[in-house]
Design an enzyme around this catalytic site. Sequence first.
Site, PDB file in Angstrom:
ATOM      1  N   LYS B  70       0.847  -1.196   0.000  1.00 37.19           N
ATOM      2  CA  LYS B  70       0.000   0.000   0.000  1.00 37.19           C
ATOM      3  C   LYS B  70       0.877   1.238   0.000  1.00 37.19           C
ATOM      4  O   LYS B  70       1.722   1.397   0.880  1.00 37.19           O
ATOM      5  CB  LYS B  70      -0.911   0.023   1.231  1.00 37.19           C
ATOM      6  N   ARG B 115      -9.577   0.233   8.039  1.00 34.95           N
ATOM      7  CA  ARG B 115      -8.952  -0.810   8.874  1.00 34.95           C
ATOM      8  C   ARG B 115      -8.520  -0.254  10.227  1.00 34.95           C
ATOM      9  O   ARG B 115      -8.457  -0.991  11.210  1.00 34.95           O
ATOM     10  CB  ARG B 115      -7.844  -1.535   8.124  1.00 34.95           C
ATOM     11  N   GLN B 143     -11.215  10.015  11.615  1.00 34.76           N
ATOM     12  CA  GLN B 143     -10.956   8.733  12.254  1.00 34.76           C
ATOM     13  C   GLN B 143     -11.848   8.528  13.484  1.00 34.76           C
ATOM     14  O   GLN B 143     -12.242   7.395  13.790  1.00 34.76           O
ATOM     15  CB  GLN B 143      -9.477   8.573  12.614  1.00 34.76           C
ATOM     16  N   GLY B 227      -3.973   7.700  18.001  1.00 36.03           N
ATOM     17  CA  GLY B 227      -3.211   8.795  17.389  1.00 36.03           C
ATOM     18  C   GLY B 227      -1.716   8.562  17.242  1.00 36.03           C
ATOM     19  O   GLY B 227      -1.121   8.979  16.253  1.00 36.03           O
ATOM     20  N   THR B 228      -1.098   7.895  18.203  1.00 33.61           N
ATOM     21  CA  THR B 228       0.362   7.816  18.216  1.00 33.61           C
ATOM     22  C   THR B 228       0.844   6.619  17.407  1.00 33.61           C
ATOM     23  O   THR B 228       0.792   5.482  17.864  1.00 33.61           O
ATOM     24  CB  THR B 228       0.870   7.731  19.673  1.00 33.61           C
ATOM     25  N   ASP B 229       1.312   6.905  16.195  1.00 31.88           N
ATOM     26  CA  ASP B 229       1.795   5.837  15.321  1.00 31.88           C
ATOM     27  C   ASP B 229       3.210   6.125  14.815  1.00 31.88           C
ATOM     28  O   ASP B 229       3.716   5.436  13.954  1.00 31.88           O
ATOM     29  CB  ASP B 229       0.848   5.641  14.137  1.00 31.88           C
ATOM     30  N   LYS B 233       4.891  11.663  18.435  1.00 32.36           N
ATOM     31  CA  LYS B 233       3.479  11.821  18.778  1.00 32.36           C
ATOM     32  C   LYS B 233       3.218  11.282  20.189  1.00 32.36           C
ATOM     33  O   LYS B 233       3.886  10.358  20.649  1.00 32.36           O
ATOM     34  CB  LYS B 233       2.590  11.087  17.770  1.00 32.36           C
TER      35      LYS B 233
END
Lengths: 330, 330
Positions: B70, B115, B143, B227-229, B233
């Site tokens: 992706k 997802r 989201q 939120g934290t990816d 963050k």
Amino acid sequence: MKTLLLSKEQVGRLISMKEVIGTVEEAYRAFSGGQVIQPDYIGIHLPEPRGGEIDFKVGYCKSNEIISMKASSGGFLDNPTAHGVPNGMGSVLLFDARSCALICVMDGSLLTGLRTGASGAVSVKALARKNARKITCIGTGKQARMQIRAISLVMQIEEIHAWSRSPESRECFKADIEGEFGIPVILADSKQQAVEQADILITTTRGKGPLVEASWVKPGTHIVAIGTDMKGKQEFEPEIFRNAKIVTDSNSQCIDKGETWHPLNAKIIGLDAIHGELGEILLGTKPGRENDEEITIFDSTGMAIQDNTTAEKIYRNALENNVGTFFAFL
Amino acid sequence: MKTLLLSKEQVGRLISMKEVIGTVEEAYRAFSGGQVIQPDYIGIHLPEPRGGEIDFKVGYCKSNEIISMKASSGGFLDNPTAHGVPNGMGSVLLFDARSCALICVMDGSLLTGLRTGASGAVSVKALARKNARKITCIGTGKQARMQIRAISLVMQIEEIHAWSRSPESRECFKADIEGEFGIPVILADSKQQAVEQADILITTTRGKGPLVEASWVKPGTHIVAIGTDMKGKQEFEPEIFRNAKIVTDSNSQCIDKGETWHPLNAKIIGLDAIHGELGEILLGTKPGRENDEEITIFDSTGMAIQDNTTAEKIYRNALENNVGTFFAFL
């Protein structure tokens, strides 16, 4: 927003090897000129016993404002019989870097062969003796043919000396090259015999240990080292690097996984022995060959940015010639 | 060999959120069950002042024999006005892992939202109290809506408390959610007021520092930390992890760049304080919630394998329903 789709057959018709030599030069100049963002590639090795692998190479070129992603697979040995497809395939996505819109999806099966073939020719222009006439090929597979196809466009080849492990492959190579180019191919009885003839020595094997000894290579030879593009591969006795002019496609890649890794690892050379990148020579910031006696080595590991500039040219040619099919993903 | 092409509009029609919850469960189970090869993703950040980025996420799932890639872009703020396209887009390639043939190219713009939305619902099934009725949303963007859409399929939501930095965004969220689901949305005057109401607390901000304090969270709350990816963050005061049951989508990713990184870095917890992966709970190798008092935290960083199983389902649904266009790249 429409995306151009190009099949393998269309890609094959849309670009000439002469154009690929130009796009690969553009790639090397952009890379060594700091115009490229090119993360390490990622790959998946399918578990045994099936084997096979697929790699994903991504690059962004500031000068053409294109982001490319090439997926290329290989080693799926039962594909032709079990699935009716080649054992390796490729797909390329091109994004307009100003918006990241997907502007093209093309088959990428031909791309690696073409741009790797052109890399040798670009190095010959910059590093071979002007009076070079004889080429030696160690390895006589598809990529050896690509090298001859490209190099024949940048110099007059008078004869080719060839060696490979397989007698059938040698004979087939001789018939193909003599048929396509009318250049006589002399099949050597030994690697040494072939190497001793070379003005230009091209290695395109899957070798995993030294195939070419240092003492066989005469002064003034230009070496195009194609085969070693990952850890575990090797084609040359590392000693050959000791007094040679070492030129890479990417210093960081060649230090890490090119033929250059071996003499570094054996402490035969230090990092300061690397002359520079081919792009630096093309940009004029480093000299190319400086006399007829030096041995020059071009270590080619292959870069995403070569796919980028070559695929972009294919895309532009398709637009100009109204080739391809548009599809609206958005 | 033909490749199926699917547009964004077709992708949107081809899968329901209920199916995505199923494909994300499948992804978590496959991942924690050792059925997945998923290299670190690679990305390109376009140079300033333009900004914008594009990431490439690759995954192989042994159980469905699909390799997915992706590409997703974001942050191209002038796209709608300057180029007539959204500021973020996506494209997905699916390969049959038995041959590496390219079987599908689909628009991937909707995939990440779907997802990621489903991930929260899967965690609610495994970790929220059975009598949970009130949801608090910190962050009221796209989201947050996806989370509600998915969670409303796995539990009875009686009311939603919402807070965001922007009053317009809050009002708009309230109108949308009340219109679509008929669930009352209470807009909070402060984060604390909203958090204190929560049976389930969902954070979907771009926060870069603690937004939620530990003392506000009541016993029995289930936290969905979306939120934290990536590094830099943060949404929670790290103290909140001290006595909580910490569940991740991927231990290695969450330790490295999820919300879990912060309490580890602050030495508030050690690695042994991580209960496990959501996939382990789904597989039954680790317990989920064990009483009504514990605070559970699901740290979601997002995985390529969620794209893989979800895109595969879209592809299968397209074939079953004769949706899409075939193109022969080979």
